[in-house]
Scaffold this motif. Sequence first.
Motif, PDB file in Angstrom:
ATOM      1  N   THR A 120       0.824  -1.208   0.000  1.00 18.87           N
ATOM      2  CA  THR A 120       0.000   0.000   0.000  1.00 18.87           C
ATOM      3  C   THR A 120       0.859   1.260   0.000  1.00 18.87           C
ATOM      4  OG1 THR A 120      -0.147  -0.197   2.417  1.00 18.87           O
ATOM      5  CG2 THR A 120      -1.959  -1.111   1.129  1.00 18.87           C
ATOM      6  N   ALA A 222       1.142  -3.560  -6.582  1.00 17.89           N
ATOM      7  CA  ALA A 222       1.196  -2.187  -6.084  1.00 17.89           C
ATOM      8  C   ALA A 222       1.719  -1.230  -7.147  1.00 17.89           C
ATOM      9  CB  ALA A 222       2.083  -2.131  -4.838  1.00 17.89           C
ATOM     10  N   VAL A 240      -5.104   2.208  -3.622  1.00 21.54           N
ATOM     11  CA  VAL A 240      -4.550   1.600  -2.411  1.00 21.54           C
ATOM     12  C   VAL A 240      -5.479   0.500  -1.894  1.00 21.54           C
ATOM     13  CG1 VAL A 240      -3.965   2.024   0.006  1.00 21.54           C
ATOM     14  CG2 VAL A 240      -3.197   3.611  -1.761  1.00 21.54           C
ATOM     15  N   THR A 243      -5.202  -2.454  -4.081  1.00 19.03           N
ATOM     16  CA  THR A 243      -3.941  -3.158  -3.868  1.00 19.03           C
ATOM     17  C   THR A 243      -4.073  -4.198  -2.765  1.00 19.03           C
ATOM     18  OG1 THR A 243      -2.625  -1.263  -4.614  1.00 19.03           O
ATOM     19  CG2 THR A 243      -1.520  -2.879  -3.204  1.00 19.03           C
ATOM     20  N   VAL A 244      -4.713  -3.812  -1.662  1.00 23.98           N
ATOM     21  CA  VAL A 244      -4.886  -4.745  -0.549  1.00 23.98           C
ATOM     22  C   VAL A 244      -5.721  -5.949  -0.979  1.00 23.98           C
ATOM     23  CG1 VAL A 244      -5.814  -5.037   1.775  1.00 23.98           C
ATOM     24  CG2 VAL A 244      -4.657  -2.915   1.151  1.00 23.98           C
TER      25      VAL A 244
END
Length: 264
Positions: A120, A222, A240, A243-244
């Motif tokens: 992140t 990422a 973000v 991405t997780v």
Amino acid sequence: MSALEKTVRNGIRILAQSSRTAPRTVGAFYATALETFRLTAKRPFQFREFVAQAWFIASVSIVPTLLMAVPLCVMVVFQINVLLNEIGAIDLSGAGAGVAVIREIGPVVTVLVVAGAGATAICADLGSRTIREEIDAMEVLGINPIHRLVVPRVLASTLVALFLNGLVTAVGLTGGYLYAVFLQGATPGQFVTAISILTGIGDLMISELKAAIFGLLAGLVACHLGLSVKGGPKGVGDAVNQTVVVSFMLLFLANAIITTLSVH
């Protein structure tokens, strides 16, 4: 039209749009990954950027790793020891701790920390550069952003994941030892001796391989999402979050595949 009908229709529309854009999104990710692999051996290698990113990822990942590794390892070892104590085999607690920590807990904690903290941070950094048009400026100057920015970050993420897995393994085995010996009555010598009954160097190497692949995938996800940001600051936040989610999906899938192949 009722509010429920509107919600259902909006959900169907979003799903339809996602199904149309999914192949293009996956293809773009593969293109970024292949370009990264191709440029990894290109000179000059951005060693200073690599060191800076490795230090940056480690600085945001070490504390969460310790905070997750200690309670998770101790609780899993505690449950194993309760079962072993019921059958009078508490001195084999080292074998259970070795299997749990080395084979699964180390890589899984690495998954959570690398994707939740390191990836992140990488995505937010590259996303901020993208919306400030720094990436476009680099391309205008003839600088390849994949070679200059992505390759060092992906390699740094891979290296840090290896060290994090080793850290989790060491902390987990130490915590399991202290908990089993001082609170559950295991014999210190038998605990240490039993570790090698079910686990060995091969298991540790497979665990490190998992961690390296996890770090590689998290770094690629990422970087790709960070370079693909659109929509200003809101787009960075969305990238973000994506991405997780995407990292967790890929990493747990990779963990299942590698575990299945290593067992057979």
